[in-house]
Scaffold this active site. Sequence first.
Site, short mmCIF file in Angstrom:
data_model
loop_
_atom_site.label_atom_id
_atom_site.label_comp_id
_atom_site.label_asym_id
_atom_site.label_seq_id
_atom_site.Cartn_x
_atom_site.Cartn_y
_atom_site.Cartn_z
N CYS A 46 -17.01 -48.86 12.28
CA CYS A 46 -16.68 -47.65 10.87
C CYS A 46 -16.87 -46.53 11.33
O CYS A 46 -16.73 -45.45 11.18
CB CYS A 46 -17.49 -48.13 10.03
SG CYS A 46 -17.29 -50.09 9.39
N ASP A 47 -18.23 -46.46 11.90
CA ASP A 47 -18.69 -45.09 11.90
C ASP A 47 -18.92 -44.30 13.35
O ASP A 47 -19.26 -42.91 13.34
CB ASP A 47 -20.67 -45.23 11.55
CG ASP A 47 -20.39 -45.66 10.12
OD1 ASP A 47 -19.74 -45.73 9.76
OD2 ASP A 47 -21.21 -46.56 10.20
N CYS A 107 -22.62 -50.67 11.61
CA CYS A 107 -21.19 -51.12 11.98
C CYS A 107 -20.87 -49.84 12.45
O CYS A 107 -20.02 -48.80 12.18
CB CYS A 107 -20.32 -51.03 10.47
SG CYS A 107 -18.52 -50.64 11.49
C1 LIG Z 1 -22.63 -47.69 5.14
C2 LIG Z 1 -21.11 -49.20 5.47
C3 LIG Z 1 -20.23 -48.07 5.85
C4 LIG Z 1 -18.91 -48.77 6.60
N1 LIG Z 1 -17.92 -47.32 7.09
C5 LIG Z 1 -16.83 -48.51 7.03
C6 LIG Z 1 -15.47 -47.73 7.40
O1 LIG Z 1 -15.67 -46.27 7.16
N2 LIG Z 1 -14.77 -48.11 7.48
C7 LIG Z 1 -14.49 -49.69 7.14
O2 LIG Z 1 -13.41 -49.81 7.45
N3 LIG Z 1 -15.59 -50.27 7.27
C8 LIG Z 1 -16.28 -50.26 6.53
N4 LIG Z 1 -17.81 -50.73 6.31
C9 LIG Z 1 -17.67 -52.03 6.13
C10 LIG Z 1 -16.51 -52.27 4.62
O3 LIG Z 1 -17.93 -52.20 3.60
C11 LIG Z 1 -16.50 -53.94 4.91
O4 LIG Z 1 -16.03 -54.29 5.46
C12 LIG Z 1 -15.91 -54.16 3.65
O5 LIG Z 1 -16.38 -53.74 2.19
C13 LIG Z 1 -15.88 -55.83 2.95
O6 LIG Z 1 -15.75 -56.01 1.88
P1 LIG Z 1 -15.77 -57.04 1.02
O7 LIG Z 1 -14.80 -57.22 -0.34
O8 LIG Z 1 -15.25 -57.84 1.62
O9 LIG Z 1 -16.93 -56.93 1.11
P2 LIG Z 1 -18.12 -56.57 0.26
O10 LIG Z 1 -17.97 -55.28 -0.46
O11 LIG Z 1 -19.05 -56.55 0.52
O12 LIG Z 1 -18.34 -56.28 -0.99
C14 LIG Z 1 -19.21 -57.67 -2.23
C15 LIG Z 1 -18.80 -57.91 -3.54
O13 LIG Z 1 -18.69 -59.35 -3.88
C16 LIG Z 1 -20.34 -59.21 -4.84
N5 LIG Z 1 -20.34 -60.05 -5.20
C17 LIG Z 1 -21.76 -60.83 -4.75
N6 LIG Z 1 -22.02 -61.79 -5.03
C18 LIG Z 1 -21.60 -62.06 -6.39
C19 LIG Z 1 -21.89 -63.02 -7.17
N7 LIG Z 1 -22.80 -63.74 -7.01
N8 LIG Z 1 -21.28 -62.33 -8.93
C20 LIG Z 1 -19.90 -61.73 -8.65
N9 LIG Z 1 -19.65 -60.80 -7.39
C21 LIG Z 1 -20.61 -60.71 -6.88
C22 LIG Z 1 -20.83 -57.53 -4.57
O14 LIG Z 1 -21.36 -56.89 -6.10
C23 LIG Z 1 -19.58 -56.83 -3.85
O15 LIG Z 1 -18.59 -56.41 -5.25
C24 LIG Z 1 -19.01 -49.90 5.98
C25 LIG Z 1 -19.97 -50.42 5.67
C26 LIG Z 1 -21.39 -50.01 5.20
C27 LIG Z 1 -22.36 -51.10 4.89
#
Ligand SMILES: Cc1cc2nc3c(=O)[nH]c(=O)nc-3n(C[C@H](O)[C@H](O)[C@H](O)COP(=O)(O)OP(=O)(O)OC[C@H]3O[C@@H](n4cnc5c(N)ncnc54)[C@H](O)[C@@H]3O)c2cc1C
Length: 210
Positions: free
Chosen positions: A134-135, A131
Amino acid sequence: MEKVIIIGSGPAGLTAALYTSRALLSPLMIEGYEAGGQLMTTTEVENFPGFPDGIMGPDLMKKCKDQALKFGTRVISKNVTKVDFSSTPYKVYVGEEVYETQSVIISTGAKAKLLGIEGESRLMGRGVSTCATCDGAFFRDQELVIVGGGDTAMEEAIFLTRFASKVTVIHRRKELKASQIMQEKAKNNPKIHWIWDTVVEQAHGENELE
Ligand SMILES: Cc1cc2nc3c(=O)[nH]c(=O)nc-3n(C[C@H](O)[C@H](O)[C@H](O)COP(=O)(O)OP(=O)(O)OC[C@H]3O[C@@H](n4cnc5c(N)ncnc54)[C@H](O)[C@@H]3O)c2cc1C
């Protein structure tokens, strides 16, 4: 019968849990096996409002969860295995267990498409990133490499030139898949360099950001 079931516990799921619990809907959050979501795998998050000095990803997610729990969110630490939305009440399955609910918020996030090469997972968040937004700011005045040849690769490469001294795009073919306009933008950027016809096989390094 539940009023609302939230599937997933990343930033989106936990935000939904906070809002629905404060609205006295007593949400049931099925958090999944990757509790806390993608930010659990990262170090410093610098762009979350309210934390001017940054906050570690897992610390941020713990605070979000504590806040959601405080207002009555209930949590199941398993994956949803099946859903049936063909009629109401909706059915959400966790293995053999079935939960009936009036509404469902799906916040199961997204996963980066990784290269699957050696060193990639070990160095994730420590020099390898999925990303740029992000980084990117962590890599000021450094030389960076982007792998890929589609629109996302071009967009990320152009974005990274704000910080990096040089961005090299490595692409496995001679031609890009990106749209013409994105190609032009990238090719006209003097900070972007190109390595064609090349497949990346390994990421080397020893926790560069530590
Ligand atoms: C290494 C890294 C660094 C990052 N740094 C940043 C940053 O500095 N700033 C920033 O803004 N963004 C950053 N991001 C991006 C950010 O992490 C994502 O945009 C954000 O986490 C998305 O949030 P979300 O809640 O949509 O999904 P996710 O964080 O992907 O969470 C998905 C959730 O769904 C759950 N899930 C999936 N399938 C199932 C199922 N069948 N049953 C029950 N639960 C399920 C998982 O357990 C998880 O809890 C980074 C990403 C990564 C990988």
